[in-house]
Design a protein around this motif. Structure first.
Motif, PDB file in Angstrom:
ATOM      1  N   THR A  63     118.434 100.815  70.480  1.00 45.69           N
ATOM      2  CA  THR A  63     118.344 102.225  70.108  1.00 45.69           C
ATOM      3  C   THR A  63     118.623 102.415  68.628  1.00 45.69           C
ATOM      4  OG1 THR A  63     120.626 102.465  70.855  1.00 45.69           O
ATOM      5  CG2 THR A  63     118.930 103.192  72.359  1.00 45.69           C
ATOM      6  N   PHE A  64     117.825 103.272  68.018  1.00 46.56           N
ATOM      7  CA  PHE A  64     118.027 103.711  66.641  1.00 46.56           C
ATOM      8  C   PHE A  64     118.038 105.239  66.715  1.00 46.56           C
ATOM      9  CE2 PHE A  64     115.911  99.688  66.664  1.00 46.56           C
ATOM     10  CZ  PHE A  64     116.552  98.953  65.682  1.00 46.56           C
ATOM     11  N   LEU A  65     119.232 105.804  66.673  1.00 52.68           N
ATOM     12  CA  LEU A  65     119.355 107.228  66.975  1.00 52.68           C
ATOM     13  C   LEU A  65     119.750 108.034  65.749  1.00 52.68           C
ATOM     14  CD1 LEU A  65     121.416 106.980  70.273  1.00 52.68           C
ATOM     15  CD2 LEU A  65     118.950 107.005  70.013  1.00 52.68           C
ATOM     16  N   TRP A  66     119.211 109.234  65.699  1.00 53.92           N
ATOM     17  CA  TRP A  66     119.667 110.244  64.762  1.00 53.92           C
ATOM     18  C   TRP A  66     120.184 111.376  65.623  1.00 53.92           C
ATOM     19  CZ3 TRP A  66     116.995 115.102  63.793  1.00 53.92           C
ATOM     20  CH2 TRP A  66     117.635 115.881  62.833  1.00 53.92           C
ATOM     21  N   VAL A  67     121.490 111.664  65.531  1.00 50.98           N
ATOM     22  CA  VAL A  67     122.125 112.588  66.454  1.00 50.98           C
ATOM     23  C   VAL A  67     122.387 113.927  65.773  1.00 50.98           C
ATOM     24  CG1 VAL A  67     124.114 112.969  67.954  1.00 50.98           C
ATOM     25  CG2 VAL A  67     123.218 110.653  67.625  1.00 50.98           C
ATOM     26  N   ARG A  68     121.982 114.999  66.433  1.00 53.22           N
ATOM     27  CA  ARG A  68     122.297 116.353  66.001  1.00 53.22           C
ATOM     28  C   ARG A  68     123.357 116.873  66.972  1.00 53.22           C
ATOM     29  NH1 ARG A  68     122.179 119.886  61.682  1.00 53.22           N
ATOM     30  NH2 ARG A  68     122.051 122.018  62.448  1.00 53.22           N
ATOM     31  N   ASP A  69     124.605 116.954  66.526  1.00 47.52           N
ATOM     32  CA  ASP A  69     125.712 117.373  67.377  1.00 47.52           C
ATOM     33  C   ASP A  69     126.089 118.812  67.005  1.00 47.52           C
ATOM     34  OD1 ASP A  69     127.959 117.745  68.830  1.00 47.52           O
ATOM     35  OD2 ASP A  69     128.995 115.929  68.176  1.00 47.52           O
ATOM     36  N   PHE A  70     125.620 119.777  67.782  1.00 48.87           N
ATOM     37  CA  PHE A  70     125.810 121.176  67.428  1.00 48.87           C
ATOM     38  C   PHE A  70     127.276 121.602  67.527  1.00 48.87           C
ATOM     39  CE2 PHE A  70     121.400 120.814  68.727  1.00 48.87           C
ATOM     40  CZ  PHE A  70     120.768 121.414  67.662  1.00 48.87           C
ATOM     41  N   ALA A  71     128.015 120.973  68.437  1.00 49.26           N
ATOM     42  CA  ALA A  71     129.394 121.407  68.666  1.00 49.26           C
ATOM     43  C   ALA A  71     130.401 120.602  67.856  1.00 49.26           C
ATOM     44  CB  ALA A  71     129.730 121.296  70.147  1.00 49.26           C
ATOM     45  N   GLY A  72     130.013 119.434  67.359  1.00 55.55           N
ATOM     46  CA  GLY A  72     130.951 118.540  66.710  1.00 55.55           C
ATOM     47  C   GLY A  72     131.222 118.894  65.258  1.00 55.55           C
ATOM     48  N   ALA A  73     132.259 118.241  64.729  1.00 57.48           N
ATOM     49  CA  ALA A  73     132.595 118.461  63.318  1.00 57.48           C
ATOM     50  C   ALA A  73     131.509 117.866  62.419  1.00 57.48           C
ATOM     51  CB  ALA A  73     133.942 117.822  63.011  1.00 57.48           C
ATOM     52  N   ASP A  74     130.980 116.698  62.845  1.00 54.15           N
ATOM     53  CA  ASP A  74     129.859 116.097  62.124  1.00 54.15           C
ATOM     54  C   ASP A  74     128.567 116.594  62.762  1.00 54.15           C
ATOM     55  OD1 ASP A  74     131.547 114.638  60.522  1.00 54.15           O
ATOM     56  OD2 ASP A  74     131.580 112.939  61.909  1.00 54.15           O
ATOM     57  N   LYS A  75     127.826 117.386  62.037  1.00 56.64           N
ATOM     58  CA  LYS A  75     126.620 117.978  62.614  1.00 56.64           C
ATOM     59  C   LYS A  75     125.529 116.940  62.831  1.00 56.64           C
ATOM     60  CE  LYS A  75     128.307 122.112  62.704  1.00 56.64           C
ATOM     61  NZ  LYS A  75     128.866 122.560  63.983  1.00 56.64           N
ATOM     62  N   GLU A  76     125.468 115.963  61.954  1.00 51.17           N
ATOM     63  CA  GLU A  76     124.432 114.940  62.069  1.00 51.17           C
ATOM     64  C   GLU A  76     125.030 113.574  61.754  1.00 51.17           C
ATOM     65  OE1 GLU A  76     121.319 115.979  59.412  1.00 51.17           O
ATOM     66  OE2 GLU A  76     120.606 117.649  60.630  1.00 51.17           O
ATOM     67  N   TYR A  77     124.605 112.595  62.498  1.00 47.39           N
ATOM     68  CA  TYR A  77     124.996 111.221  62.189  1.00 47.39           C
ATOM     69  C   TYR A  77     123.993 110.279  62.831  1.00 47.39           C
ATOM     70  CZ  TYR A  77     127.134 111.385  66.860  1.00 47.39           C
ATOM     71  OH  TYR A  77     127.355 111.528  68.206  1.00 47.39           O
ATOM     72  N   SER A  78     124.053 109.004  62.462  1.00 48.05           N
ATOM     73  CA  SER A  78     123.125 108.026  63.009  1.00 48.05           C
ATOM     74  C   SER A  78     123.868 106.988  63.840  1.00 48.05           C
ATOM     75  CB  SER A  78     122.337 107.339  61.893  1.00 48.05           C
ATOM     76  OG  SER A  78     123.212 106.703  61.004  1.00 48.05           O
ATOM     77  N   LEU A  79     123.106 106.326  64.722  1.00 53.00           N
ATOM     78  CA  LEU A  79     123.706 105.365  65.636  1.00 53.00           C
ATOM     79  C   LEU A  79     122.716 104.231  65.879  1.00 53.00           C
ATOM     80  CD1 LEU A  79     125.733 106.361  68.753  1.00 53.00           C
ATOM     81  CD2 LEU A  79     124.030 104.564  68.925  1.00 53.00           C
ATOM     82  N   ILE A  80     123.194 103.011  65.791  1.00 55.27           N
ATOM     83  CA  ILE A  80     122.346 101.837  66.030  1.00 55.27           C
ATOM     84  C   ILE A  80     123.007 100.964  67.095  1.00 55.27           C
ATOM     85  CG2 ILE A  80     121.375  99.722  65.022  1.00 55.27           C
ATOM     86  CD1 ILE A  80     121.456 101.146  62.296  1.00 55.27           C
ATOM     87  N   ASP A  81     122.255 100.608  68.143  1.00 53.96           N
ATOM     88  CA  ASP A  81     122.700  99.617  69.126  1.00 53.96           C
ATOM     89  C   ASP A  81     121.584  98.592  69.233  1.00 53.96           C
ATOM     90  OD1 ASP A  81     125.295 100.477  70.140  1.00 53.96           O
ATOM     91  OD2 ASP A  81     124.224 102.221  70.909  1.00 53.96           O
ATOM     92  N   LEU A  82     121.813  97.404  68.689  1.00 55.54           N
ATOM     93  CA  LEU A  82     120.762  96.397  68.594  1.00 55.54           C
ATOM     94  C   LEU A  82     121.315  95.033  68.995  1.00 55.54           C
ATOM     95  CD1 LEU A  82     117.939  95.448  67.551  1.00 55.54           C
ATOM     96  CD2 LEU A  82     118.998  95.191  65.313  1.00 55.54           C
ATOM     97  N   ALA A  83     120.616  94.349  69.901  1.00 57.14           N
ATOM     98  CA  ALA A  83     121.003  92.991  70.288  1.00 57.14           C
ATOM     99  C   ALA A  83     119.750  92.134  70.399  1.00 57.14           C
ATOM    100  CB  ALA A  83     121.751  93.002  71.617  1.00 57.14           C
ATOM    101  N   MET A  84     119.859  90.895  69.976  1.00 58.75           N
ATOM    102  CA  MET A  84     118.708  89.999  69.999  1.00 58.75           C
ATOM    103  C   MET A  84     119.103  88.642  70.570  1.00 58.75           C
ATOM    104  SD  MET A  84     116.810  90.790  66.394  1.00 58.75           S
ATOM    105  CE  MET A  84     118.243  90.459  65.386  1.00 58.75           C
TER     106      MET A  84
END
Lengths: 315, 92
Positions: A63-84
């Motif tokens: 997953t390569f995510l861009w998160v829009r968190d409307f309720a959180g203190a950080d409105k936007e952040y990114s997230l990577i979960d990668l395994a090979m």
């Protein structure tokens, strides 16, 4: 800056996904559908997943995510979960058993200010299948007397040794685990297919049981913990036809019973659910949403609850 | 044990029979163009490794010097037709 990058990534991804879907739709139905992504990965012996930790993540796309968190203190952040994993080897290639060994590498990143994650791990995994299961096709005759005979249920043993680094905390951790999973080809048994009357694949489930040993830096010392683990994974495809799989629902529950050690005191549990939409109809490329709640073994069993959405790649 | 080697047509029938055993789709409905990982067969990594182990027993019945690996069945794009061709190469 982060917002701009996130929006750019989403726009680029959307264009790419639409293109891939269009390519899949225009394929000649008389020929097997071309799968350039899978063929490229196969050429270099590469598998890409969310993680290779024996959990649902192992059957889930990276997953390569861009998160829009409307309720959180950080409105936007990114997230990577990668395994090979690369370079699988069968150590007993001519025996009636199968022993597969392969190295795995993982990288997990979350830029959310209050829950920053930046971890990497390298490990070695082994899968041991002592015997093939018995098979009973719904028609036809066996190639020779005795062909396809075997136990109704056979075990699959999965072992792992992994060393990881938490770059945020500047600490090192180790994991050793052994699991056993029952497998059968009979309908409704673990590992077998659920199919409807038209033979459309609808789902399957896998139960696991095993032990895990963790060791990690805590302050200036090193602590360990051992768990007895029970896990159930299930996937369901509610929207699919005979030749296209579009919507995948997944669920997993893990219960860790504390056996010894003080890295974490008490039992730990995790549940997760996911919904993925695959635009290529093969289950390689799409987008989806995930929910997870419970103690995270990759973060010293810190409790977390989060919902994420983004691009999914499974090779 | 040396047994009379199967023909290509035999191998096609036999490989389809094994695939039917894992998917429970009747052998006469399985089409050569179907890809093992893709719908409607939809094998996952665990099933593909076990399928390789089952086919290993089949191949070694006719040719004890040959084998079938998990990488043979897990190969992306591997279809019933291409798997049949691979197994035939190993038993002939």
């Amino acid at each position: 800056m982060m917002q701009a990058l996130g929006r750019a990534a989403c726009i680029w991804s959307g264009v790419w996904l639409i293109g891939a879907a269009a390519a899949a739709q225009t394929a000649d139905p008389a020929k097997p559908p071309k799968d350039p992504i899978g063929s490229w990965a196969d050429g270099i012996g590469l598998s890409v997943r969310k993680a290779f930790d024996g959990t649902k993540a192992e059957k889930s796309p990276a997953t390569f995510l861009w998160v829009r968190d409307f309720a959180g203190a950080d409105k936007e952040y990114s997230l990577i979960d990668l395994a090979m994993k690369i370079g699988e080897r069968d150590l007993v290639p001519k025996s009636p058993s199968m022993l597969l060994v392969y190295p795995v590498g993982e990288y997990h990143r979350q830029t959310q200010e209050s829950k920053r994650v930046n971890t990497a791990a390298l490990g070695l995994k082994a899968e041991f299948r002592p015997i093939a299961p018995g098979i009973q096709p719904p028609g036809g005759s066996p190639p020779f007397p005795g062909a396809g005979t075997g136990p109704l249920v056979v075990p699959l043993f999965i072992g792992e040794a992994k060393i990881g680094r938490d770059f945020e905390a500047g600490k090192t951790n180790q994991l050793y685990s052994v699991f056993v999973m029952p497998f059968s080809t009979r309908p409704y048994w673990p590992g077998s297919d659920f199919r409807d009357r038209a033979h459309v694949f609808r789902g399957r489930y896998y139960p696991y049981a095993g032990v895990e040993y963790y060791r990690a830096d805590v302050g200036t010392s090193s602590q360990r913990v051992e768990f007895g683990v029970a896990r159930l994974y299930a996937e369901w495809w509610p929207v699919s036809s005979l030749e296209r799989q579009v919507v995948q629902l997944t669920g997993e529950g893990t219960y860790r019973r504390h056996l010894s050690g003080h890295l974490f005191d008490g039992n730990a549990s995790e549940i997760s659910f996911g919904a993925n939409v695959y635009v290529d109809g093969h289950g390689h490329l799409g987008f989806g949403i995930d929910y997870v709640r419970g103690e995270d073994p990759n973060q010293a069993f810190a409790f977390r609850e989060r919902t994420t959405a983004g691009i999914k790649i499974l090779l | 044990m040396i047994t009379q080697r199967p023909t290509q047509s035999d191998v096609e029938t036999h490989v389809t029979w094994y695939i039917s055993g894992y998917t429970q789709i009747p052998p006469d409905q399985i089409r050569p163009i179907w890809v093992l990982r893709d719908p409607p067969l939809s094998f996952d990594d665990s099933q593909l490794a076990y399928l390789a182990l089952s086919l290993r027993g089949y191949v070694q019945h006719y040719n004890p010097n040959e084998t079938v690996l998990a990488t043979d069945t897990r190969k992306n794009g591997q279809s019933v037709k291409t798997l049949t061709a691979l197994i035939y190469q190993k038993v002939k």
